[in-house]
Design a protein around this motif. Structure first.
Motif, PDB file in Angstrom:
ATOM      1  N   ASP A  42      -6.982  -0.029   3.373  1.00  4.84           N
ATOM      2  CA  ASP A  42      -6.064   0.242   2.270  1.00  4.84           C
ATOM      3  C   ASP A  42      -6.733   1.079   1.185  1.00  4.84           C
ATOM      4  O   ASP A  42      -6.139   2.018   0.660  1.00  4.84           O
ATOM      5  N   THR A  56       0.833  -1.209   0.000  1.00  4.24           N
ATOM      6  CA  THR A  56       0.000   0.000   0.000  1.00  4.24           C
ATOM      7  C   THR A  56       0.865   1.256   0.000  1.00  4.24           C
ATOM      8  O   THR A  56       0.625   2.193  -0.776  1.00  4.24           O
ATOM      9  N   GLU A  90      -3.701  -4.522  -5.728  1.00  2.85           N
ATOM     10  CA  GLU A  90      -2.949  -4.963  -4.552  1.00  2.85           C
ATOM     11  C   GLU A  90      -3.545  -6.294  -4.126  1.00  2.85           C
ATOM     12  O   GLU A  90      -4.652  -6.368  -3.605  1.00  2.85           O
TER      13      GLU A  90
HETATM   14 MG    MG Z   1      -1.815  -3.095   2.075  1.00  4.48          MG
END
Ligand code: MG
Ligand code: GTP
Lengths: 222, 100
Positions: free
Chosen positions: A75, A47, A120
């Motif tokens: 996040d 992140t 992610e």
């Molecule tokens: Mg993360």
């Protein structure tokens, strides 16, 4: 008594996922949107690195982010706070993302106004390596505190990635991490992999990584 | 590691094939497994029993055949010192099944 017969099946497991992933890649090509899958163990710095990357290239390229976590939306909130559109996928216990989950995330973004989407993946060095997400390129982070022996323990992850970011290099001095040994181990598994050393804390190496990403994206969407 | 989703895929595939072939009951499912696969066979059988309750595959046995023809080792055995990329060894394939 009923007789037993043999039926030929000859089907690969995960074949469905591969089909969805291929379709997704075709769709990204048609939309002219680059798709990057970012993987690492929990806390290696995904992140934070995404935020740094946004800072560096958001004026040149229009970006979106898909965040995947087993639970929580922290996040995605961080990315949204940086002024970038973010979708949070909650995998509900699943240890990885597959192509159909990514597809769902992409459906929540307006791809026609995006040059690039970063995924992610769930923090995990094992399972995400086995599932094609439909991404154009796979990138992994290994952070210095995790140790230089990780390619020996998680070879598949290092084998499937196009880029390795050795992150948190601001910790190098205080550690016994051997960069030469790491590079040798990684290149033995994957001679084509590109390795960058980065620190999201000091900003070291971020420019080089961002340059690679910019180049990969513009080549794809041109 | 992800025995559960893989087992779900196996069940989907065998039930689909059973339907096509007018099967009453699935007895044994033969799986080809890459040598590097880390899936736990014992857990897969347990998950399979659980997931297949109430289906044609309810009492089916999973039979694992380890494929040794792939590259085999983590490091390619053909080129010891040379650099190479590992392409296979983790795959999973449903070969055939015994049915009634
Ligand atoms: Mg993360
Ligand atoms: N010193 C240092 N700390 C870093 C660096 N990058 C990230 N961190 C810190 O490492 C911690 C985890 O970073 P995250 O970016 O949340 O890691 P992540 O990979 O997204 O974690 P998960 O999403 O939980 O898997 C945070 O406290 C960051 O501030 C770095 O380059 N150097």
């Amino acid at each position: 008594m009923d007789e037993i017969r043999l039926i030929e099946v000859k089907e690969e497991i995960h074949a469905d996922n591969k089909v969805v992933a291929e379709k997704l890649r075709d769709r990204m090509a048609a939309e002219k949107t680059f798709l990057l899958n970012l993987m690492s163990s929990p806390g290696a710095g995904k992140t934070t690195l995404i935020l740094k990357t946004i800072e560096t290239i958001k004026d040149d390229l229009r970006m979106g982010v898909i965040e995947a976590d087993i639970d929580s939306i922290v996040d995605a909130e961080k990315v949204a706070a940086a002024g970038i559109e973010a979708i949070q996928l909650r995998t509900g216990g699943f240890c990885h993302l597959d192509a159909s989950m990514v597809e769902k995330g992409l459906n929540g973004l307006d791809l026609s106004v995006l040059d690039m989407v970063i995924i992610e993946n769930v923090g995990n060095l094992v399972c995400p390596a086995e599932f094609d997400t439909g991404a154009i390129k796979n990138v992994m982070i290994l952070s210095v505190p995790e140790g230089d022996d990780k390619p020996l323990k998680y070879p598949l992850m290092f084998s499937v990635c196009d880029v390795l970011l050795v992150n948190k290099i601001d910790y190098l001095e205080a550690s016994d991490f051997n960069m030469t040994a790491l590079n040798e181990r990684v290149l033995a598994l994957n001679p084509d992999i590109k390795i960058f050393q980065t620190s999201s804390k000091t900003g070291q190496g971020i420019e080089d990584w961002a340059a690679w990403l910019r180049e990969a994206t513009t080549t794809f969407i041109r | 590691m992800h025995e559960l989703p893989v087992t779900e895929s196996i069940l989907d595939i065998v039930l689909k094939n059973a339907k096509k072939n007018d099967v009453k009951k699935i007895v044994t499912i033969y799986l080809n497994v890459g040598e590097l696969s880390d899936l736990e066979e014992e857990w897969m059988q347990k998950y399979f029993q659980y997931l297949s309750k109430g289906t044609l595959a309810e009492t089916a046995q999973l039979s694992f055949i380890v494929d040794k023809n792939d590259l085999g080792k983590i490091q390619c055995p053909k080129c010891n010192e040379e650099k190479c990329t590992l392409k296979s060894g983790k795959e999973y394939y449903i070969k055939n099944m015994e049915v009634i």
